[in-house]
Write an enzyme that holds these catalytic residues in place. Structure first.
Site, short mmCIF file in Angstrom:
data_model
loop_
_atom_site.label_atom_id
_atom_site.label_comp_id
_atom_site.label_asym_id
_atom_site.label_seq_id
_atom_site.Cartn_x
_atom_site.Cartn_y
_atom_site.Cartn_z
CG ASP A 188 3.29 -9.09 -3.50
OD1 ASP A 188 3.98 -8.08 -3.25
OD2 ASP A 188 2.07 -9.03 -3.75
CE1 TYR B 258 -5.90 -6.06 -3.13
CE2 TYR B 258 -3.77 -5.17 -2.49
CZ TYR B 258 -4.95 -5.05 -3.18
OH TYR B 258 -5.19 -3.93 -3.94
CE LYS C 161 1.21 -1.56 -0.37
NZ LYS C 161 0.16 -0.56 -0.47
CE1 TYR D 224 -10.15 -2.09 -1.72
CE2 TYR D 224 -8.58 -0.79 -2.98
CZ TYR D 224 -9.11 -2.02 -2.62
OH TYR D 224 -8.60 -3.17 -3.16
C1 LIG Z 1 1.44 -7.46 -0.91
C2 LIG Z 1 0.89 -6.45 -1.88
N1 LIG Z 1 1.06 -6.63 -3.19
C3 LIG Z 1 0.62 -5.76 -4.10
C4 LIG Z 1 -0.07 -4.64 -3.70
C5 LIG Z 1 -0.58 -3.68 -4.73
O1 LIG Z 1 0.16 -2.50 -4.69
P1 LIG Z 1 -0.41 -1.16 -5.36
O2 LIG Z 1 -1.55 -0.72 -4.50
O3 LIG Z 1 0.75 -0.22 -5.30
O4 LIG Z 1 -0.82 -1.49 -6.74
C6 LIG Z 1 -0.28 -4.40 -2.35
C7 LIG Z 1 -1.02 -3.21 -1.90
O5 LIG Z 1 -1.45 -3.09 -0.79
C8 LIG Z 1 0.20 -5.33 -1.40
O6 LIG Z 1 0.01 -5.17 -0.08
#
Ligand SMILES: Cc1ncc(COP(=O)(O)O)c(C=O)c1O
Length: 424
Positions: free
Chosen positions: A239, A146, A268, A19
């Site tokens: 998610d 996202y 995370k 990014y």
């Molecule tokens: C809700 C959500 N799902 C999936 C992801 C993707 O995770 P990663 O960056 O560990 O691939 C993120 C990343 O910010 C996220 O906020």
């Protein structure tokens, strides 16, 4: 720390950062160590990590319990293939996750990060129907969501700046409107009425559309989405990559609505933010649809580092830290956020200040919204110069701190935002 090694010039010559527009961005800050809520730079500055290093750090950087668990596990078993083999940290972690997860989730499939946790969830949902001889291929997903940067995760994410160069290669989804300012429940009802039999899964970011602008939506809508999907036998994927592990208050954001999804994606904060690890939790019924004497029904998915023992040990240590006192710390942060949100709302140009658990977000009025809004880099620089790491999403500013952040740390972050807003 002084070093003979010239990080700056070697990084500049050889590294491609995420990014990051290398034609525009300032050179990266060199971090030599981190402790608690602070990053320490090579030139002796302390920076309050008000975004938990991309939303991962829960208990603070280099937490002694997590670091010790990592060191101990690394010396014992650092990595082993996870097909045909298993180990105590993975088994223990699966049991601990299931114990804390919403009722009904009973199996854990490990992966590497948030994107892969989502890929796995989508693949499981698609193959589940196939295993049962049903032709359901359509995934329904929210606008402005996202879910990650791999192709499946991009496909189910809201389309825009991040996905545009790849759009011909993304699979079509049934797009549900952003639940913050649209009636997502009516839209889902309508979709089910017309294409219900095609829908393989509905995927949502429960309560909080994170990268889409820290947009907070209602528990009632989330509950209604769960009710509708359950009634029509459509697997619901939650998610919780961002929202898991107390980030929005309770352990999982689904708890705000008292719901239990069919699949849940975690990453995370799973390891307290110390190491990469992903997990997809599923209901037993989905798992059972794969169990067969037909090898073609196997879930042909895995990663080299699936269930890495060191990452699992870090996750176990992090879970043990998510005890009652951590809940109290999170409530303290939420209270501080609520006071700050009221104060910041009185500043000219500040609008839509909102709080969900340990997340404070607001907008600064400034031209069209969107990730490329100039407020982002300008506030980032302003805050960094004052020892605070903020990483706005366009003109959406948020504070998403590690749970160990003190009231003084938080006040610093709020102060920097107030100063920036007042100067405009
Ligand atoms: C809700 C959500 N799902 C999936 C992801 C993707 O995770 P990663 O960056 O560990 O691939 C993120 C990343 O910010 C996220 O906020």
């Amino acid at each position: 720390m002084t070093s003979q090694f010239d990080v700056r010039s070697v990084d500049d010559r050889f590294v491609w950062h995420p990014y990051t527009q290398h034609g525009l961005n300032q050179p990266p800050v060199i971090v030599s160590r981190a402790q608690g809520a602070y990053l320490h730079t090579d030139d002796g500055r302390r920076i309050f990590d008000a975004v938990s290093s991309w939303w991962v750090t829960l208990h603070g950087h280099a937490h002694p319990k997590i670091s010790a668990a990592i060191a101990e596990q690394a010396a014992r078993l650092e990595q082993v293939i996870f097909a045909g083999f298993t180990h105590e940290p993975a088994a223990r972690l699966a049991a601990e996750l299931i114990r804390r997860a919403p009722a009904g989730l009973q199996r854990v499939f490990y992966s590497d990060d948030g994107s892969t946790a989502v890929e796995v969830a989508v693949k499981i949902a698609l193959q589940y129907h196939r295993n049962r001889g049903q032709d359901r291929r359509l995934v329904a997903a929210l606008d402005n969501a996202y879910h990650g940067d791999t192709f499946g995760a991009m496909s189910v994410s809201g389309r825009g700046l991040f996905t545009e160069p790849f759009s011909p290669h993304l699979f079509d989804v049934a797009r549900l409107p952003d639940p913050v300012d649209h009636d997502v429940v009516a839209a889902l009802e309508q979709l089910i009425a017309t294409r219900g039999r095609e829908i393989a899964a509905v995927i949502v970011e429960p309560m909080l559309l994170g990268a889409g602008g820290m947009r907070m939506w209602s528990a009632d809508s989330l509950r209604a989405v769960r009710d509708l999907t359950a009634t029509h036998g459509i697997p619901l994927i939650a998610d919780e990559v961002l929202t898991g592990f107390g980030r929005t208050g309770p352990m999982f954001a689904c708890e705000h609505a008292g719901i239990s999804p069919d699949l849940m994606c975690l990453s995370k904060g799973l390891t307290g933010g110390a190491l990469p690890l992903g997990a997809t939790l599923v209901r037993e019924e989905l798992f059972e649809s794969f169990r067969s004497d037909d090898r073609r029904r196997t879930l042909f998915h895995g990663h080299s580092f699936t269930a890495n023992p060191v990452a699992c040990a870090a996750a176990l240590a992090s879970l043990s830290l998510l005890d009652d006192s951590c809940a109290a710390e999170r409530s303290r942060i939420e209270r501080a956020h609520r006071c700050a949100s009221e104060r910041l709302s009185t500043l000219p140009g500040v609008c839509n200040a909102r709080v969900l658990g340990t997340v404070l977000a607001l907008e600064i009025e400034s031209g069209p919204d969107g990730y490329l809004n100039a407020v982002g880099p300008s506030l980032h620089r302003h805050a960094l110069d004052r020892g605070v790491l903020l990483r706005p999403l366009g003109n959406t500013i948020y504070v998403l701190p590690p749970y160990c952040s003190t009231d003084e740390d938080l006040a610093r972050a709020y102060g920097v935002i107030a100063e920036f807003a007042s100067a405009r």
